[in-house]
Design a protein around this motif. Sequence first.
Motif, PDB file in Angstrom:
ATOM      1  N   GLY A  61       0.792  -1.226   0.000  1.00 36.74           N
ATOM      2  CA  GLY A  61       0.000   0.000   0.000  1.00 36.74           C
ATOM      3  C   GLY A  61       0.822   1.273   0.000  1.00 36.74           C
ATOM      4  O   GLY A  61       0.275   2.368   0.020  1.00 36.74           O
ATOM      5  N   LEU A  62       2.146   1.164  -0.043  1.00 36.42           N
ATOM      6  CA  LEU A  62       3.019   2.334  -0.011  1.00 36.42           C
ATOM      7  C   LEU A  62       3.048   2.985  -1.395  1.00 36.42           C
ATOM      8  O   LEU A  62       3.341   2.327  -2.390  1.00 36.42           O
ATOM      9  CB  LEU A  62       4.422   1.894   0.396  1.00 36.42           C
ATOM     10  CG  LEU A  62       5.372   2.944   0.904  1.00 36.42           C
ATOM     11  CD1 LEU A  62       4.819   3.613   2.153  1.00 36.42           C
ATOM     12  CD2 LEU A  62       6.712   2.319   1.221  1.00 36.42           C
ATOM     13  N   PHE A  64       4.093   6.336  -4.149  1.00 38.10           N
ATOM     14  CA  PHE A  64       5.318   7.059  -4.502  1.00 38.10           C
ATOM     15  C   PHE A  64       5.469   8.344  -3.699  1.00 38.10           C
ATOM     16  O   PHE A  64       6.580   8.785  -3.442  1.00 38.10           O
ATOM     17  CB  PHE A  64       5.368   7.333  -6.004  1.00 38.10           C
ATOM     18  CG  PHE A  64       4.395   8.382  -6.483  1.00 38.10           C
ATOM     19  CD1 PHE A  64       4.798   9.701  -6.617  1.00 38.10           C
ATOM     20  CD2 PHE A  64       3.084   8.052  -6.785  1.00 38.10           C
ATOM     21  CE1 PHE A  64       3.913  10.662  -7.057  1.00 38.10           C
ATOM     22  CE2 PHE A  64       2.192   9.010  -7.222  1.00 38.10           C
ATOM     23  CZ  PHE A  64       2.598  10.318  -7.358  1.00 38.10           C
ATOM     24  N   LYS A  65       4.365   8.947  -3.284  1.00 34.97           N
ATOM     25  CA  LYS A  65       4.462  10.172  -2.490  1.00 34.97           C
ATOM     26  C   LYS A  65       5.066   9.878  -1.118  1.00 34.97           C
ATOM     27  O   LYS A  65       5.886  10.647  -0.613  1.00 34.97           O
ATOM     28  CB  LYS A  65       3.090  10.816  -2.336  1.00 34.97           C
ATOM     29  CG  LYS A  65       2.557  11.420  -3.607  1.00 34.97           C
ATOM     30  CD  LYS A  65       1.205  12.067  -3.383  1.00 34.97           C
ATOM     31  CE  LYS A  65       0.661  12.614  -4.688  1.00 34.97           C
ATOM     32  NZ  LYS A  65      -0.656  13.231  -4.501  1.00 34.97           N
ATOM     33  N   SER A  66       4.662   8.768  -0.519  1.00 35.66           N
ATOM     34  CA  SER A  66       5.208   8.392   0.784  1.00 35.66           C
ATOM     35  C   SER A  66       6.693   8.093   0.690  1.00 35.66           C
ATOM     36  O   SER A  66       7.483   8.510   1.540  1.00 35.66           O
ATOM     37  CB  SER A  66       4.474   7.167   1.336  1.00 35.66           C
ATOM     38  OG  SER A  66       3.118   7.452   1.538  1.00 35.66           O
ATOM     39  N   ILE A  67       7.079   7.367  -0.341  1.00 36.24           N
ATOM     40  CA  ILE A  67       8.498   7.054  -0.532  1.00 36.24           C
ATOM     41  C   ILE A  67       9.288   8.344  -0.775  1.00 36.24           C
ATOM     42  O   ILE A  67      10.389   8.515  -0.264  1.00 36.24           O
ATOM     43  CB  ILE A  67       8.693   6.048  -1.683  1.00 36.24           C
ATOM     44  CG1 ILE A  67       8.105   4.695  -1.284  1.00 36.24           C
ATOM     45  CG2 ILE A  67      10.167   5.902  -2.037  1.00 36.24           C
ATOM     46  CD1 ILE A  67       8.138   3.653  -2.353  1.00 36.24           C
ATOM     47  N   GLY A  68       8.701   9.270  -1.534  1.00 28.82           N
ATOM     48  CA  GLY A  68       9.360  10.555  -1.772  1.00 28.82           C
ATOM     49  C   GLY A  68       9.595  11.320  -0.482  1.00 28.82           C
ATOM     50  O   GLY A  68      10.660  11.911  -0.279  1.00 28.82           O
ATOM     51  N   ARG A  69       8.619  11.305   0.427  1.00 26.60           N
ATOM     52  CA  ARG A  69       8.796  11.982   1.715  1.00 26.60           C
ATOM     53  C   ARG A  69       9.864  11.288   2.553  1.00 26.60           C
ATOM     54  O   ARG A  69      10.664  11.954   3.233  1.00 26.60           O
ATOM     55  CB  ARG A  69       7.463  12.022   2.472  1.00 26.60           C
ATOM     56  CG  ARG A  69       6.484  13.035   1.892  1.00 26.60           C
ATOM     57  CD  ARG A  69       5.285  13.242   2.808  1.00 26.60           C
ATOM     58  NE  ARG A  69       4.517  12.037   3.031  1.00 26.60           N
ATOM     59  CZ  ARG A  69       3.471  11.639   2.313  1.00 26.60           C
ATOM     60  NH1 ARG A  69       3.066  12.374   1.295  1.00 26.60           N
ATOM     61  NH2 ARG A  69       2.825  10.529   2.603  1.00 26.60           N
ATOM     62  N   MET A  70       9.885   9.964   2.508  1.00 25.15           N
ATOM     63  CA  MET A  70      10.922   9.222   3.240  1.00 25.15           C
ATOM     64  C   MET A  70      12.313   9.575   2.717  1.00 25.15           C
ATOM     65  O   MET A  70      13.223   9.870   3.496  1.00 25.15           O
ATOM     66  CB  MET A  70      10.703   7.710   3.108  1.00 25.15           C
ATOM     67  CG  MET A  70       9.526   7.176   3.823  1.00 25.15           C
ATOM     68  SD  MET A  70       9.420   5.405   3.482  1.00 25.15           S
ATOM     69  CE  MET A  70       7.772   5.052   4.015  1.00 25.15           C
TER      70      MET A  70
END
Length: 84
Positions: A61-62, A64-70
């Motif tokens: 459920g992850l 690309f926006k979440s990965i970008g913030r990480m």
Amino acid sequence: NNGRLVITPLTDRCYMTLSTALTLKRGGNPLGPAGTGKTETVKDLGKAIAMYVIVFNCSDGLDFKSIGRMLSGLCQQGAWSCFD
């Protein structure tokens, strides 16, 4: 007890490879089957050279926006990460 991993020929080889990559200003990505100690080896190497290591437990459920913030946070802090 110092909380360090047991050094085996495999962990020694991983340390040498990742240390060489760091010296050459490159990255590293330990690869292998689950449960072989990849994450713990990276965490231990980070501890040995005083680098903060953040472990992310990723799921389907992850986005690309979440990965970008990480990744943005990691770059700002200069930390290492493991994406499990």
